[in-house]
Design an enzyme around this catalytic site. Structure first.
Site, PDB file in Angstrom:
ATOM      1  N   GLU A 125      -5.407   4.132   0.662  1.00 13.80           N
ATOM      2  CA  GLU A 125      -5.319   3.218   1.832  1.00 13.80           C
ATOM      3  C   GLU A 125      -6.870   2.665   2.003  1.00 13.80           C
ATOM      4  O   GLU A 125      -7.555   2.361   3.176  1.00 13.80           O
ATOM      5  CB  GLU A 125      -5.018   3.561   3.216  1.00 13.80           C
ATOM      6  CG  GLU A 125      -3.571   3.972   3.105  1.00 13.80           C
ATOM      7  CD  GLU A 125      -2.933   4.414   4.392  1.00 13.80           C
ATOM      8  OE1 GLU A 125      -3.548   4.363   5.428  1.00 13.80           O
ATOM      9  OE2 GLU A 125      -1.499   4.356   4.449  1.00 13.80           O
ATOM     10  N   ASN A 166      -3.706   4.910  -4.165  1.00 14.85           N
ATOM     11  CA  ASN A 166      -2.383   4.895  -3.108  1.00 14.85           C
ATOM     12  C   ASN A 166      -2.627   3.895  -1.929  1.00 14.85           C
ATOM     13  O   ASN A 166      -3.641   4.104  -1.283  1.00 14.85           O
ATOM     14  CB  ASN A 166      -2.159   6.307  -2.735  1.00 14.85           C
ATOM     15  CG  ASN A 166      -0.517   6.458  -2.216  1.00 14.85           C
ATOM     16  OD1 ASN A 166       0.415   5.938  -2.829  1.00 14.85           O
ATOM     17  ND2 ASN A 166      -0.420   6.953  -0.956  1.00 14.85           N
ATOM     18  N   HIS A 202       6.675   1.626   2.476  1.00 11.67           N
ATOM     19  CA  HIS A 202       7.268   1.814   3.800  1.00 11.67           C
ATOM     20  C   HIS A 202       7.685   0.429   4.364  1.00 11.67           C
ATOM     21  O   HIS A 202       6.656  -0.520   4.470  1.00 11.67           O
ATOM     22  CB  HIS A 202       6.179   2.114   4.968  1.00 11.67           C
ATOM     23  CG  HIS A 202       5.533   3.595   4.701  1.00 11.67           C
ATOM     24  ND1 HIS A 202       6.401   4.769   4.712  1.00 11.67           N
ATOM     25  CD2 HIS A 202       4.357   4.047   4.094  1.00 11.67           C
ATOM     26  CE1 HIS A 202       5.613   5.929   4.157  1.00 11.67           C
ATOM     27  NE2 HIS A 202       4.426   5.373   4.034  1.00 11.67           N
ATOM     28  N   GLU A 229       5.774   6.709  -1.158  1.00  9.98           N
ATOM     29  CA  GLU A 229       6.109   7.125   0.307  1.00  9.98           C
ATOM     30  C   GLU A 229       7.164   6.110   0.731  1.00  9.98           C
ATOM     31  O   GLU A 229       7.494   5.801   1.926  1.00  9.98           O
ATOM     32  CB  GLU A 229       5.343   7.079   1.201  1.00  9.98           C
ATOM     33  CG  GLU A 229       3.801   7.697   0.664  1.00  9.98           C
ATOM     34  CD  GLU A 229       2.565   7.474   1.549  1.00  9.98           C
ATOM     35  OE1 GLU A 229       2.872   7.254   2.920  1.00  9.98           O
ATOM     36  OE2 GLU A 229       1.585   7.834   1.178  1.00  9.98           O
ATOM     37  N   ASP A 231      10.327   4.431   2.468  1.00 10.51           N
ATOM     38  CA  ASP A 231      11.450   4.931   3.676  1.00 10.51           C
ATOM     39  C   ASP A 231      11.695   3.221   4.004  1.00 10.51           C
ATOM     40  O   ASP A 231      10.787   2.208   3.732  1.00 10.51           O
ATOM     41  CB  ASP A 231      11.062   5.782   4.806  1.00 10.51           C
ATOM     42  CG  ASP A 231       9.549   5.441   5.439  1.00 10.51           C
ATOM     43  OD1 ASP A 231       9.181   4.219   5.305  1.00 10.51           O
ATOM     44  OD2 ASP A 231       8.783   6.485   6.055  1.00 10.51           O
TER      45      ASP A 231
HETATM   46  C1  XIL Z   1       2.049  10.205   8.120  1.00  8.02           C
HETATM   47  C2  XIL Z   1       2.862  11.613   8.200  1.00  8.02           C
HETATM   48  O1  XIL Z   1       4.153  11.149   7.789  1.00  8.02           O
HETATM   49  C3  XIL Z   1       2.950  11.969   9.748  1.00  8.02           C
HETATM   50  O2  XIL Z   1       3.539  13.210  10.083  1.00  8.02           O
HETATM   51  C4  XIL Z   1       1.489  12.055  10.558  1.00  8.02           C
HETATM   52  O3  XIL Z   1       1.621  12.145  11.762  1.00  8.02           O
HETATM   53  C5  XIL Z   1       0.839  10.777  10.024  1.00  8.02           C
HETATM   54  O4  XIL Z   1       0.793  10.452   8.694  1.00  8.02           O
HETATM   55  N1  XIL Z   1       0.633   6.619   5.017  1.00  8.02           N
HETATM   56  C6  XIL Z   1       0.274   7.891   4.389  1.00  8.02           C
HETATM   57  C7  XIL Z   1       0.794   9.095   4.817  1.00  8.02           C
HETATM   58  O5  XIL Z   1      -0.587   7.682   3.526  1.00  8.02           O
HETATM   59  O6  XIL Z   1      -0.009  10.111   4.718  1.00  8.02           O
HETATM   60  C8  XIL Z   1       1.371   8.985   6.275  1.00  8.02           C
HETATM   61  O7  XIL Z   1       1.918  10.011   6.939  1.00  8.02           O
HETATM   62  C9  XIL Z   1       2.115   7.631   6.302  1.00  8.02           C
HETATM   63  C10 XIL Z   1       1.364   6.577   6.128  1.00  8.02           C
END
Ligand code: XIL
Length: 309
Positions: A125, A166, A202, A229, A231
């Protein structure tokens, strides 16, 4: 419940160390997936809580879990603006010192797991939603070169690990995807060791605009692409699991349509343990499994889409 299998692609899930003691959770992770990502255990605030002091316990647990089950590990993450310990976030370091801290951290963490963590999210990020480099302890203290330095340090620490940039919001066209493409192309031009781009994915249940063409744009740089990641969150007042299954199917099918899309990782095993309700108030139920660890319609939709590849 048949496992998720995709030809020539890894299928994974993020896990939390404390949940691995739950037999139902552990069995399901092993049963459905090939690879795990520690959800928090390798972030600076956990693994490097005080200067020069590492706590590898939680990450070791995840890596051992994977090894015992013949699964691989995606390491997450070596450089980020968030979840940093206060000694780092609030420290007053010279540029030289901060480069030394970064080098030492990457050497220690990547070195410890050399040969056991197959790929790393080296930088997470680094670009903001307007396409500028995001403000962080790294950008302020080192300047934009922190990105190239991190990749070089990681390659030195484990020459065989595959190294990823990422980010989120880059799976669709826009200022951010353009900026990440430019950033990564510039890294390649000056021979920074980078193997792939992770698109976090996400999302909500609406179709992702121009998803496959966007994956192809990244692949055209000569890099692997992974959905790292995934979802699909639903509003609490309308939990339409059919719409969610369709969204998951489109995402899995999108990866399968692009040969350089080499993997797909789901963020959080089940709705009980997902980060979404805390991060997106009013939304939730974002994962493949319900709070009872039963597969939701999305699971079968993903399984079929992956198998079709
Ligand atoms: C999130 C985790 O899932 C949580 O448990 C934590 O509290 C915060 O981070 N982008 C990312 C991840 O790269 O590391 C993040 O994970 C979600 C967003």
């Amino acid at each position: 419940m048949p496992r998720l299998v995709a030809e020539k692609r890894l299928v994974g899930v993020s896990v939390q160390q404390r949940l691995l003691d739950d037999d139902g959770y552990a069995a399901l992770v092993q049963r459905a997936f090939d690879t795990v990502t520690p959800e928090n255990e390798m972030k600076w605030d956990t693994i490097h809580p005080r200067r020069g002091r590492y706590d590898f316990g939680p990450a070791d647990r995840v890596v051992a879990f994977a090894r015992d089950r013949g699964m691989t590990v995606r390491g997450h993450t070596l450089v980020w603006h968030a979840q940093n310990p206060s000694w780092l976030a609030e420290g007053d370091f010279s540029r030289r010192e901060l480069i030394g801290i970064l080098r030492e951290h990457i050497r220690a963490v990547v070195g410890r797991y050399r040969g056991r963590v197959a790929e790393w999210d080296v930088v997470n990020e680094a670009v903001d939603d307007d396409g500028r480099l995001r403000d962080s302890v790294w950008l302020r203290g080192i300047g934009p070169e922190y990105i190239a330095l991190a990749f070089r340090f990681a390659r030195q620490a484990d020459p065989r690990a595959r190294l990823f940039y990422n980010d989120y919001g880059t799976e669709r066209p826009g200022r951010k995807a353009d900026a990440v493409l430019r950033l990564v192309a510039a890294l390649i031009r000056v021979k920074v060791p980078i193997d792939g781009v992770g698109l976090q994915t996400h999302v909500d249940a609406r179709p992702i605009p121009r998803f496959v063409p966007t994956l192809r744009r990244f692949a055209a740089l000569g890099l692997d692409v992974e959905l790292t990641e995934v979802d699909v969150r639903l509003p609490d007042d309308r939990r339409d699991e059919r719409a969610q299954a369709r969204a998951y199917r489109r995402i899995a099918a999108g990866c399968v349509a692009v040969p350089r899309c080499r993997g797909i990782v789901f963020w959080g095993l089940d709705d009980r343990d997902s980060w979404i309700p805390a991060a997106f108030p009013g939304q939730g139920a974002a994962t493949l499994f319900g709070e009872d660890l039963e597969p939701k319609p999305a699971y079968e939709a993903v399984r079929r889409a992956l198998r079709a590849g």
